[in-house]
Scaffold this active site. Structure first.
Site, PDB file in Angstrom:
ATOM      1  N   TYR A  19       6.764  45.512 -24.137  1.00 56.41           N
ATOM      2  CA  TYR A  19       6.903  45.769 -25.560  1.00 56.41           C
ATOM      3  C   TYR A  19       8.048  45.016 -26.223  1.00 56.41           C
ATOM      4  O   TYR A  19       7.906  44.521 -27.326  1.00 56.41           O
ATOM      5  CB  TYR A  19       7.087  47.277 -25.827  1.00 56.41           C
ATOM      6  CG  TYR A  19       5.821  48.051 -25.573  1.00 56.41           C
ATOM      7  CD1 TYR A  19       4.880  48.219 -26.575  1.00 56.41           C
ATOM      8  CD2 TYR A  19       5.546  48.571 -24.314  1.00 56.41           C
ATOM      9  CE1 TYR A  19       3.690  48.892 -26.346  1.00 56.41           C
ATOM     10  CE2 TYR A  19       4.361  49.245 -24.070  1.00 56.41           C
ATOM     11  CZ  TYR A  19       3.435  49.409 -25.088  1.00 56.41           C
ATOM     12  OH  TYR A  19       2.258  50.067 -24.849  1.00 56.41           O
ATOM     13  N   GLU A  57      -0.355  46.963 -20.692  1.00 58.83           N
ATOM     14  CA  GLU A  57      -0.083  47.468 -22.044  1.00 58.83           C
ATOM     15  C   GLU A  57       0.733  46.432 -22.798  1.00 58.83           C
ATOM     16  O   GLU A  57       1.657  45.836 -22.230  1.00 58.83           O
ATOM     17  CB  GLU A  57       0.771  48.755 -22.032  1.00 58.83           C
ATOM     18  CG  GLU A  57       0.048  50.011 -21.689  1.00 58.83           C
ATOM     19  CD  GLU A  57       0.977  51.236 -21.715  1.00 58.83           C
ATOM     20  OE1 GLU A  57       1.960  51.238 -22.485  1.00 58.83           O
ATOM     21  OE2 GLU A  57       0.713  52.171 -20.951  1.00 58.83           O
ATOM     22  N   TRP A 116      -2.320  47.865 -26.309  1.00 53.24           N
ATOM     23  CA  TRP A 116      -1.990  49.255 -26.592  1.00 53.24           C
ATOM     24  C   TRP A 116      -1.957  49.424 -28.095  1.00 53.24           C
ATOM     25  O   TRP A 116      -1.047  48.898 -28.705  1.00 53.24           O
ATOM     26  CB  TRP A 116      -0.639  49.651 -25.964  1.00 53.24           C
ATOM     27  CG  TRP A 116      -0.408  51.108 -26.207  1.00 53.24           C
ATOM     28  CD1 TRP A 116       0.176  51.690 -27.295  1.00 53.24           C
ATOM     29  CD2 TRP A 116      -0.817  52.177 -25.339  1.00 53.24           C
ATOM     30  NE1 TRP A 116       0.142  53.059 -27.175  1.00 53.24           N
ATOM     31  CE2 TRP A 116      -0.460  53.381 -25.993  1.00 53.24           C
ATOM     32  CE3 TRP A 116      -1.475  52.245 -24.106  1.00 53.24           C
ATOM     33  CZ2 TRP A 116      -0.723  54.628 -25.429  1.00 53.24           C
ATOM     34  CZ3 TRP A 116      -1.714  53.482 -23.558  1.00 53.24           C
ATOM     35  CH2 TRP A 116      -1.344  54.660 -24.214  1.00 53.24           C
ATOM     36  N   GLU A 167       1.988  59.873 -29.877  1.00 44.64           N
ATOM     37  CA  GLU A 167       2.941  58.961 -29.233  1.00 44.64           C
ATOM     38  C   GLU A 167       4.138  59.771 -28.683  1.00 44.64           C
ATOM     39  O   GLU A 167       5.257  59.667 -29.152  1.00 44.64           O
ATOM     40  CB  GLU A 167       3.359  57.864 -30.226  1.00 44.64           C
ATOM     41  CG  GLU A 167       4.415  56.872 -29.752  1.00 44.64           C
ATOM     42  CD  GLU A 167       4.153  56.237 -28.388  1.00 44.64           C
ATOM     43  OE1 GLU A 167       2.997  55.984 -28.045  1.00 44.64           O
ATOM     44  OE2 GLU A 167       5.132  56.014 -27.663  1.00 44.64           O
TER      45      GLU A 167
HETATM   46  C1  FCB Z   1       4.435  52.998 -23.093  1.00 42.31           C
HETATM   47  C2  FCB Z   1       3.585  54.152 -22.579  1.00 42.31           C
HETATM   48  C3  FCB Z   1       2.386  54.434 -23.441  1.00 42.31           C
HETATM   49  C4  FCB Z   1       2.707  54.339 -24.916  1.00 42.31           C
HETATM   50  C5  FCB Z   1       3.425  53.056 -25.241  1.00 42.31           C
HETATM   51  C6  FCB Z   1       3.755  52.880 -26.687  1.00 42.31           C
HETATM   52  O1  FCB Z   1       5.722  53.083 -22.579  1.00 42.31           O
HETATM   53  O2  FCB Z   1       3.121  53.888 -21.271  1.00 42.31           O
HETATM   54  O3  FCB Z   1       1.885  55.704 -23.064  1.00 42.31           O
HETATM   55  O4  FCB Z   1       3.409  55.450 -25.311  1.00 42.31           O
HETATM   56  O5  FCB Z   1       4.597  52.974 -24.480  1.00 42.31           O
END
Ligand code: FCB
Length: 425
Positions: free
Chosen positions: A274, A331, A369, A376
């Site tokens: 992320y 993700e 994701w 969330e």
């Molecule tokens: C990750 C999680 C997922 C979601 C995203 C935004 O850390 O695995 O469940 O919450 O972040």
């Protein structure tokens, strides 16, 4: 930054990822419902509502088909399947079998997560992952999941982000069970590592009996970039320390040998990427001598997380230099309630994957994701990560523009000049 057309290899799979607790609704027998009841969800939203996916499997699967997803990462809710220790709910099992069958019928490859931050209250009450018995409980549950669902699944994630679960739950204390104890963090890690390794071996043992001779098993690791705030030794030391303690020690123990021929507990490495943190050394033992923040002035998402696509290149490159294993991006996505920068975020991160592949790195899949806005965790439903907007009162779904962009990418495995004109500029 460059904006140019690119394409991904033919066999590359694109899809979306979800987690049971974040979408299903209808279950109150888990640690996240209790966390909500205790008033810890910032906007007060109730995980037993979420986006009612439990009753909308057909509708949500139709969205996956509409978007042309090749694969779908989904999870099962432990507390539904094993509401009391050793008692298994046949209806819940049948429900998940039906969902998996729908995916297969639609030619969508399922990637099934067994454990994603959530467990039954009986497990929480016996001490959760702190208990020595956690390993046998997790394995007993995993065996049921594999035996009962395993003829429909080749690809498995034993657990999601064990590092985040333990850091948020036991170091920062901002997730259930809300403890602050570094000793417990290490204890939990020890148990989760053992549980993962044993599950890896179990899935490889059972799957062939179910007609699935070559299962692929891994962990979805949360990986970030930790960059030092300055060139000072103390900042650099702290950045390395965070990198090692909050992720390095999980990846190494759950993957196994980095050389060829050594013992291994993963067939692929799952990467949830992320953002990046800038790390400062702070001479204060009360906060662990460090502070992490977003780079000043950098573009951020609605939650203040820096948007830093090169970081995906960096973490994957780091893994590829150490492990000769395929990499799945399990993700990647952003919180953007206005859908103002999601398409650009998708473009920028897929562009990094394109670069990695050009540079010879074996990246095989990408899971965005996420499909719909959802629960969330501690942020609640106001943090919107969905390609599809959800009105939580009516549960109406409405694809955002970024969903159309992503659907076109799935269909073409490419971003064309026309798509750049339409969605990015
Ligand atoms: C990750 C999680 C997922 C979601 C995203 C935004 O850390 O695995 O469940 O919450 O972040």
């Amino acid at each position: 930054m460059t904006i140019e057309p690119f394409s991904l290899p033919d066999g590359f799979l694109l899809g979306v990822a979800t987690a049971a607790t974040q979408i299903e609704g209808g279950d109150r027998n888990n640690n996240w419902y209790r966390w909500f009841e205790d008033g810890h969800v910032k906007d007060g939203s109730d995980p037993s509502v979420a986006c009612d996916h439990w009753n909308r499997v057909a509708e949500d699967t139709a969205l996956l088909t509409e978007f042309g997803c090749h694969t779908y990462r989904l999870g099962v809710e432990w507390s539904r399947i094993e509401p009391e220790p050793g008692r298994y709910d046949e209806e819940a099992i049948a429900h998940y079998r039906d969902e998996l069958q729908r995916l297969r019928d639609a030619d969508i490859v399922p990637l099934l997560t067994i454990y994603h931050f959530s467990h039954p209250l009986w497990f929480e009450d016996m001490g959760g992952w702190m208990s020595r018995r956690s390993i046998e409980c997790y394995l007993r549950f995993t065996e049921v999941v594999v035996r009962r669902l395993g003829n429909l699944v080749d690809d498995w994630i034993t657990m999601n982000e064990p590092n985040i679960y333990l850091i948020f739950g036991y170091v920062m204390g901002v997730w259930p069970p809300g403890r602050k104890s570094v000793r417990r963090f290490f204890r939990g890690r020890r148990h989760m590592v053992r549980a993962h390794r044993a599950a890896y071996e179990m899935i490889h043992r059972i799957s062939p009996e179910l007609g699935r001779p070559e299962p692929k098993v891994g962990v979805a690791h949360h990986l970030r970039v930790f960059d030092p705030a300055t060139d000072r030794v103390a900042d650099r030391f702290m950045a390395r320390f965070y990198d090692r303690m909050s992720q390095g020690i999980f990846v190494s123990a759950m993957t196994g040998s980095s050389g060829d021929g050594g013992r291994r507990w993963a067939d692929f490495i799952g990467v949830n990427y992320y953002s990046r943190d800038i790390v400062h050394f702070v001479p204060n033992p009360a906060i662990g001598f460090g502070r992490r923040m977003s780079l000043e002035g950098a573009p951020v998402n609605d939650l203040g997380w820096e948007r830093y696509p090169e970081g995906l290149y960096r973490v994957v490159q780091w893994l590829a230099e150490r492990y000769p294993l395929p990499i799945y991006i399990t993700e990647n996505g952003t919180c953007d309630s206005r859908d103002a920068f999601r398409s650009r975020y998708i473009y920028d991160h897929l562009y990094q994957i394109h670069r990695l592949i050009e540079d010879g790195v074996d990246v095989r899949r990408y899971y965005h994701w996420t499909l719909t806005d959802n629960f969330e965790w501690s942020e609640g439903t106001t943090a919107r990560f969905g390609l599809v907007y959800v009105d939580f009162d009516s549960q109406r779904r409405a694809p955002r523009e970024s969903a159309r962009f992503y659907a076109e990418i799935c269909r073409r495995r490419a971003v064309t000049t026309g798509m750049i004109e339409r969605y990015i500029r």
